[in-house]
Design a protein around this motif. Structure first.
Motif, PDB file in Angstrom:
ATOM      1  N   ALA A   1       0.828  -1.207   0.000  1.00 39.63           N
ATOM      2  CA  ALA A   1       0.000   0.000   0.000  1.00 39.63           C
ATOM      3  C   ALA A   1       0.863   1.258   0.000  1.00 39.63           C
ATOM      4  CB  ALA A   1      -0.934  -0.010   1.218  1.00 39.63           C
ATOM      5  N   THR A   2       1.944   1.232   0.775  1.00 34.93           N
ATOM      6  CA  THR A   2       2.848   2.377   0.850  1.00 34.93           C
ATOM      7  C   THR A   2       3.540   2.596  -0.490  1.00 34.93           C
ATOM      8  OG1 THR A   2       3.220   1.924   3.189  1.00 34.93           O
ATOM      9  CG2 THR A   2       4.828   3.326   2.083  1.00 34.93           C
ATOM     10  N   LEU A   3       4.004   1.516  -1.110  1.00 36.10           N
ATOM     11  CA  LEU A   3       4.683   1.616  -2.401  1.00 36.10           C
ATOM     12  C   LEU A   3       3.746   2.181  -3.465  1.00 36.10           C
ATOM     13  CD1 LEU A   3       7.314   1.048  -3.935  1.00 36.10           C
ATOM     14  CD2 LEU A   3       6.414  -1.243  -4.425  1.00 36.10           C
ATOM     15  N   ARG A   4       2.492   1.745  -3.473  1.00 31.80           N
ATOM     16  CA  ARG A   4       1.510   2.273  -4.431  1.00 31.80           C
ATOM     17  C   ARG A   4       1.362   3.786  -4.283  1.00 31.80           C
ATOM     18  NH1 ARG A   4      -1.952  -1.364  -6.983  1.00 31.80           N
ATOM     19  NH2 ARG A   4      -1.702  -3.475  -6.188  1.00 31.80           N
ATOM     20  N   MET A   5       1.189   4.249  -3.050  1.00 29.65           N
ATOM     21  CA  MET A   5       1.010   5.686  -2.814  1.00 29.65           C
ATOM     22  C   MET A   5       2.260   6.467  -3.200  1.00 29.65           C
ATOM     23  SD  MET A   5      -1.214   5.987   0.707  1.00 29.65           S
ATOM     24  CE  MET A   5      -0.024   5.102   1.703  1.00 29.65           C
ATOM     25  N   TYR A   6       3.413   5.924  -2.831  1.00 25.34           N
ATOM     26  CA  TYR A   6       4.680   6.604  -3.087  1.00 25.34           C
ATOM     27  C   TYR A   6       4.947   6.736  -4.586  1.00 25.34           C
ATOM     28  CZ  TYR A   6       9.673   7.615  -2.835  1.00 25.34           C
ATOM     29  OH  TYR A   6      10.905   8.176  -2.980  1.00 25.34           O
ATOM     30  N   VAL A   7       4.824   5.634  -5.315  1.00 22.92           N
ATOM     31  CA  VAL A   7       5.103   5.667  -6.752  1.00 22.92           C
ATOM     32  C   VAL A   7       4.077   6.542  -7.477  1.00 22.92           C
ATOM     33  CG1 VAL A   7       5.254   4.276  -8.869  1.00 22.92           C
ATOM     34  CG2 VAL A   7       6.309   3.460  -6.766  1.00 22.92           C
ATOM     35  N   ALA A   8       2.811   6.454  -7.088  1.00 19.27           N
ATOM     36  CA  ALA A   8       1.785   7.287  -7.724  1.00 19.27           C
ATOM     37  C   ALA A   8       2.093   8.768  -7.536  1.00 19.27           C
ATOM     38  CB  ALA A   8       0.408   6.957  -7.153  1.00 19.27           C
ATOM     39  N   GLU A   9       2.624   9.128  -6.380  1.00 25.90           N
ATOM     40  CA  GLU A   9       2.987  10.526  -6.118  1.00 25.90           C
ATOM     41  C   GLU A   9       4.214  10.943  -6.932  1.00 25.90           C
ATOM     42  OE1 GLU A   9       2.811  14.326  -4.589  1.00 25.90           O
ATOM     43  OE2 GLU A   9       1.311  12.744  -4.378  1.00 25.90           O
ATOM     44  N   LEU A  10       5.188  10.039  -7.063  1.00 22.67           N
ATOM     45  CA  LEU A  10       6.409  10.363  -7.805  1.00 22.67           C
ATOM     46  C   LEU A  10       6.160  10.462  -9.302  1.00 22.67           C
ATOM     47  CD1 LEU A  10       9.150   8.158  -6.145  1.00 22.67           C
ATOM     48  CD2 LEU A  10       8.891  10.622  -5.993  1.00 22.67           C
ATOM     49  N   ASP A  11       5.487   9.453  -9.845  1.00 19.85           N
ATOM     50  CA  ASP A  11       5.276   9.412 -11.291  1.00 19.85           C
ATOM     51  C   ASP A  11       4.046   8.560 -11.586  1.00 19.85           C
ATOM     52  OD1 ASP A  11       5.412   8.547 -14.084  1.00 19.85           O
ATOM     53  OD2 ASP A  11       7.386   9.498 -14.084  1.00 19.85           O
ATOM     54  N   TYR A  12       2.966   9.229 -11.926  1.00 16.90           N
ATOM     55  CA  TYR A  12       1.696   8.528 -12.134  1.00 16.90           C
ATOM     56  C   TYR A  12       1.770   7.542 -13.297  1.00 16.90           C
ATOM     57  CZ  TYR A  12      -3.308   7.713 -12.241  1.00 16.90           C
ATOM     58  OH  TYR A  12      -4.542   7.114 -12.207  1.00 16.90           O
ATOM     59  N   ASP A  13       2.520   7.862 -14.339  1.00 16.25           N
ATOM     60  CA  ASP A  13       2.632   6.945 -15.480  1.00 16.25           C
ATOM     61  C   ASP A  13       3.324   5.642 -15.082  1.00 16.25           C
ATOM     62  OD1 ASP A  13       1.331   8.679 -17.224  1.00 16.25           O
ATOM     63  OD2 ASP A  13       3.191   9.628 -17.880  1.00 16.25           O
ATOM     64  N   ILE A  14       4.375   5.744 -14.282  1.00 16.36           N
ATOM     65  CA  ILE A  14       5.048   4.530 -13.801  1.00 16.36           C
ATOM     66  C   ILE A  14       4.091   3.736 -12.919  1.00 16.36           C
ATOM     67  CG2 ILE A  14       6.889   3.654 -12.297  1.00 16.36           C
ATOM     68  CD1 ILE A  14       8.652   5.943 -13.365  1.00 16.36           C
ATOM     69  N   HIS A  15       3.380   4.432 -12.049  1.00 10.44           N
ATOM     70  CA  HIS A  15       2.384   3.775 -11.183  1.00 10.44           C
ATOM     71  C   HIS A  15       1.377   2.983 -12.020  1.00 10.44           C
ATOM     72  CE1 HIS A  15      -0.908   3.233  -8.352  1.00 10.44           C
ATOM     73  NE2 HIS A  15      -1.667   3.975  -9.133  1.00 10.44           N
ATOM     74  N   LYS A  16       0.822   3.611 -13.048  1.00 10.47           N
ATOM     75  CA  LYS A  16      -0.170   2.921 -13.881  1.00 10.47           C
ATOM     76  C   LYS A  16       0.462   1.761 -14.638  1.00 10.47           C
ATOM     77  CE  LYS A  16      -3.853   3.675 -13.770  1.00 10.47           C
ATOM     78  NZ  LYS A  16      -4.824   3.182 -12.771  1.00 10.47           N
ATOM     79  N   GLY A  17       1.727   1.892 -15.040  1.00  9.97           N
ATOM     80  CA  GLY A  17       2.415   0.805 -15.722  1.00  9.97           C
ATOM     81  C   GLY A  17       2.601  -0.410 -14.832  1.00  9.97           C
TER      82      GLY A  17
END
Length: 56
Positions: free
Chosen positions: A10-26
Motif C-alpha cells: 500500500a505504501t509503495l503504491r502511494m509513493y510511486v503514484a505521487e512520484l510518477d503517475y505513469d510509472i504507477h499505472k504501468g
C-alpha cells in the motif's frame, strides 16, 4: 524493524503514484499483460532489504 508486506504494498503504491503517475499505472496495469505487478515490486524490495542486512 519488521516489514509487513501488505502495508509495504500500500505504501509503495502511494509513493510511486505521487512520484510518477505513469510509472504507477504501468506497474498497476502491466504493459504486457494488464495485470497488477505491485506484489512483484514488493517481493523485489524485500529481497533488496534482506540483501542490505534488513530483518523481516
Amino acid at each position: 524493524m519488521e516489514l509487513n508486506p501488505s502495508i509495504l504494498e500500500a505504501t509503495l503504491r502511494m509513493y510511486v503514484a505521487e512520484l510518477d503517475y505513469d510509472i504507477h499505472k504501468g506497474i498497476e496495469n502491466g504493459e504486457a499483460d494488464g495485470l497488477d505487478h505491485y506484489q512483484d515490486e514488493v517481493d523485489f524490495f524485500l529481497r533488496c532489504w534482506e540483501s542490505a542486512g534488513g530483518n523481516i
